[in-house]
Design an enzyme around this catalytic site. Structure first.
Site, PDB file in Angstrom:
ATOM      1  N   TYR A  81       5.956   1.333 -14.417  1.00 11.46           N
ATOM      2  CA  TYR A  81       4.835   1.463 -13.562  1.00 11.46           C
ATOM      3  C   TYR A  81       3.832   2.392 -14.368  1.00 11.46           C
ATOM      4  O   TYR A  81       2.636   2.198 -14.758  1.00 11.46           O
ATOM      5  CB  TYR A  81       5.020   2.217 -12.247  1.00 11.46           C
ATOM      6  CG  TYR A  81       3.838   2.508 -11.407  1.00 11.46           C
ATOM      7  CD1 TYR A  81       3.256   1.421 -10.695  1.00 11.46           C
ATOM      8  CD2 TYR A  81       3.188   3.569 -11.396  1.00 11.46           C
ATOM      9  CE1 TYR A  81       1.996   1.584  -9.895  1.00 11.46           C
ATOM     10  CE2 TYR A  81       2.305   4.066 -10.621  1.00 11.46           C
ATOM     11  CZ  TYR A  81       1.488   2.993  -9.871  1.00 11.46           C
ATOM     12  OH  TYR A  81       0.369   3.405  -9.126  1.00 11.46           O
ATOM     13  N   ALA A 115       2.487   0.367 -17.539  1.00 12.77           N
ATOM     14  CA  ALA A 115       1.217  -0.281 -17.320  1.00 12.77           C
ATOM     15  C   ALA A 115       0.083   0.539 -16.852  1.00 12.77           C
ATOM     16  O   ALA A 115      -1.055   0.131 -17.338  1.00 12.77           O
ATOM     17  CB  ALA A 115       1.674  -1.216 -15.914  1.00 12.77           C
TER      18      ALA A 115
HETATM   19  N1  LIG Z   1      -0.258   5.297  -3.410  1.00 11.10           N
HETATM   20  C1  LIG Z   1      -0.438   5.994  -4.305  1.00 11.10           C
HETATM   21  O1  LIG Z   1       0.317   7.003  -4.483  1.00 11.10           O
HETATM   22  C2  LIG Z   1      -1.195   5.899  -5.723  1.00 11.10           C
HETATM   23  C3  LIG Z   1      -1.335   6.730  -6.828  1.00 11.10           C
HETATM   24  C4  LIG Z   1      -2.002   6.450  -7.566  1.00 11.10           C
HETATM   25  C5  LIG Z   1      -2.662   5.330  -7.958  1.00 11.10           C
HETATM   26  N2  LIG Z   1      -2.453   4.302  -6.973  1.00 11.10           N
HETATM   27  C6  LIG Z   1      -2.984   2.913  -7.307  1.00 11.10           C
HETATM   28  O2  LIG Z   1      -3.977   2.542  -6.392  1.00 11.10           O
HETATM   29  C7  LIG Z   1      -4.180   1.324  -6.125  1.00 11.10           C
HETATM   30  C8  LIG Z   1      -3.851   0.907  -4.836  1.00 11.10           C
HETATM   31  O3  LIG Z   1      -2.669   1.386  -4.628  1.00 11.10           O
HETATM   32  P1  LIG Z   1      -2.308   1.561  -2.721  1.00 11.10           P
HETATM   33  O4  LIG Z   1      -1.477   2.727  -2.660  1.00 11.10           O
HETATM   34  O5  LIG Z   1      -3.529   1.305  -1.987  1.00 11.10           O
HETATM   35  O6  LIG Z   1      -0.927   0.357  -2.540  1.00 11.10           O
HETATM   36  P2  LIG Z   1      -0.723  -0.479  -1.457  1.00 11.10           P
HETATM   37  O7  LIG Z   1      -1.055   0.049  -0.125  1.00 11.10           O
HETATM   38  O8  LIG Z   1       0.670  -1.046  -1.590  1.00 11.10           O
HETATM   39  O9  LIG Z   1      -1.803  -1.724  -1.616  1.00 11.10           O
HETATM   40  C9  LIG Z   1      -1.674  -2.564  -2.887  1.00 11.10           C
HETATM   41  C10 LIG Z   1      -2.591  -3.892  -2.655  1.00 11.10           C
HETATM   42  O10 LIG Z   1      -2.541  -4.585  -3.698  1.00 11.10           O
HETATM   43  C11 LIG Z   1      -1.977  -6.126  -3.417  1.00 11.10           C
HETATM   44  N3  LIG Z   1      -1.260  -6.757  -4.295  1.00 11.10           N
HETATM   45  C12 LIG Z   1       0.062  -6.283  -4.699  1.00 11.10           C
HETATM   46  N4  LIG Z   1       0.432  -7.418  -5.475  1.00 11.10           N
HETATM   47  C13 LIG Z   1      -0.592  -8.204  -5.702  1.00 11.10           C
HETATM   48  C14 LIG Z   1      -0.323  -9.574  -6.351  1.00 11.10           C
HETATM   49  N5  LIG Z   1       0.499  -9.901  -6.917  1.00 11.10           N
HETATM   50  N6  LIG Z   1      -1.539 -10.252  -6.392  1.00 11.10           N
HETATM   51  C15 LIG Z   1      -2.759  -9.570  -5.466  1.00 11.10           C
HETATM   52  N7  LIG Z   1      -2.619  -8.925  -4.755  1.00 11.10           N
HETATM   53  C16 LIG Z   1      -1.587  -7.983  -4.903  1.00 11.10           C
HETATM   54  C17 LIG Z   1      -1.454  -5.774  -1.997  1.00 11.10           C
HETATM   55  O11 LIG Z   1      -1.515  -6.994  -0.987  1.00 11.10           O
HETATM   56  P3  LIG Z   1      -0.471  -7.983  -0.800  1.00 11.10           P
HETATM   57  O12 LIG Z   1       0.733  -7.390  -0.759  1.00 11.10           O
HETATM   58  O13 LIG Z   1      -0.879  -8.753   0.499  1.00 11.10           O
HETATM   59  O14 LIG Z   1      -0.623  -8.904  -2.172  1.00 11.10           O
HETATM   60  C18 LIG Z   1      -2.364  -4.738  -1.394  1.00 11.10           C
HETATM   61  O15 LIG Z   1      -3.475  -5.169  -0.904  1.00 11.10           O
HETATM   62  C19 LIG Z   1      -2.954   0.430  -7.093  1.00 11.10           C
HETATM   63  O16 LIG Z   1      -3.637   0.291  -8.298  1.00 11.10           O
HETATM   64  C20 LIG Z   1      -2.119   1.858  -7.379  1.00 11.10           C
HETATM   65  O17 LIG Z   1      -1.227   1.590  -8.438  1.00 11.10           O
HETATM   66  C21 LIG Z   1      -1.627   4.579  -6.051  1.00 11.10           C
END
Ligand SMILES: NC(=O)c1ccc[n+]([C@@H]2O[C@H](COP(=O)([O-])OP(=O)(O)OC[C@H]3O[C@@H](n4cnc5c(N)ncnc54)[C@H](OP(=O)(O)O)[C@@H]3O)[C@@H](O)[C@H]2O)c1
Length: 257
Positions: free
Chosen positions: A167, A170
């Site tokens: 992760y 990436a």
């Molecule tokens: N949560 C954290 O602590 C954190 C910290 C730093 C950065 N981030 C980043 O913030 C962003 C959002 O994260 P989040 O925490 O909101 O994650 P999340 O709640 O798991 O949401 C991820 C989103 O991406 C979609 N997704 C996953 N795989 C996909 C695919 N193959 N094609 C299309 N859509 C896809 C999911 O929908 P479906 O499953 O329906 O496809 C969902 O809408 C990400 O880039 C993550 O790396 C998160």
């Protein structure tokens, strides 16, 4: 990269206008949904996709009739993403902002992570967002449209965290790509990243209370990040005139300093 392939800057070009048609990947929940909601409330046209169209996405479209286009699209399926972008263009015109937000998480030590899982993480979180950015930028440049790319990365791209090796690779790759793409595009398209600290979502639900307490203790502001904390940076990078280009803006309460 050869310097000769770099797009030369044109200083008379003026600032990039605010985005009018915003494409957001991974908008079914979490940060992507928060960004899509904020953009729709601003009155711009929003194209939002995820593998599954959630009830919250449908509600957003109902709340903003005619201004939110939804799709059930897997970002790793290039044929489907191309078809979606064409659909969006025929409805709203050229996409002039991309928020590369979709990603999958990881919760396994590197020694215990299968080759298939590493490949899946890199394809979803690095290759597919690069291809989507390429698609959107080609269409902007082909039509003489100027715009903005915003990659959602993570502090994991800059700091080490156990259980997140692929992760982090990436996300660090996306930070690096942000800088080089900004150079290539010479100001025609502003390319930036926002790197949040850990925030509560389905992705981070794997963190236990001990890990969350440790993150909170290490964070000078004493506050865990929330999607709402990230929105002002997203707004700035999509709609404000700032001359910020090729940067990764960290939003983590100082946890990584
Ligand atoms: N949560 C954290 O602590 C954190 C910290 C730093 C950065 N981030 C980043 O913030 C962003 C959002 O994260 P989040 O925490 O909101 O994650 P999340 O709640 O798991 O949401 C991820 C989103 O991406 C979609 N997704 C996953 N795989 C996909 C695919 N193959 N094609 C299309 N859509 C896809 C999911 O929908 P479906 O499953 O329906 O496809 C969902 O809408 C990400 O880039 C993550 O790396 C998160």
């Amino acid at each position: 990269m050869s310097e000769t392939t770099e797009t030369s800057p044109d200083n008379d070009r003026g600032p990039v206008p605010p985005a009018e048609v915003v494409l957001i990947s991974g908008a079914s929940r979490g940060l992507g949904l928060a960004i899509a909601t904020d953009a729709a409330e601003r009155g711009v046209n929003v194209a939002a996709f995820a593998r599954t169209v959630s009830a919250e996405m449908k509600e957003l479209a109902d709340d903003h009739p005619g201004r939110v286009h939804l799709g059930a699209v897997d970002i790793t399926d290039t044929t489907a993403t191309q078809a979606f972008v064409r659909e969006v263009e025929s409805r709203f015109g050229v996409v002039d902002a991309l928020v590369n937000n979709a990603a999958i998480g990881q919760d396994s030590l590197h020694v215990h992570t299968s080759q298939e899982r590493i490949a899946e993480i890199l394809e979803t979180n690095l290759t597919a967002p690069l291809l989507l950015a390429r698609l959107v930028v080609r269409r902007m440049l082909g039509r003489g449209v100027r715009g903005r790319i915003l990659n959602v990365t993570s502090i994991c791209g800059q700091r080490g965290f156990p259980g997140l090796v692929a992760y982090s690779a990436a996300k660090g790759g996306m930070d690096a790509a942000t800088r080089s793409l900004a150079r290539e595009l010479g100001g025609r398209v502003l390319v930036n990243a926002v790197a949040p600290g850990f925030f509560a979502s389905e992705m981070s639900a794997v963190l236990g209370s001990t890990q969350l307490d440790a993150i909170r203790r290490r964070t000078p502001s004493g506050q865990m990040t929330t999607p709402a904390d990230v929105l002002p940076v997203v707004r700035m990078l999509l709609w404000e005139q700032t001359n910020i280009n090729g940067e990764t803006v960290v939003v983590d309460g100082g946890g990584s300093i």
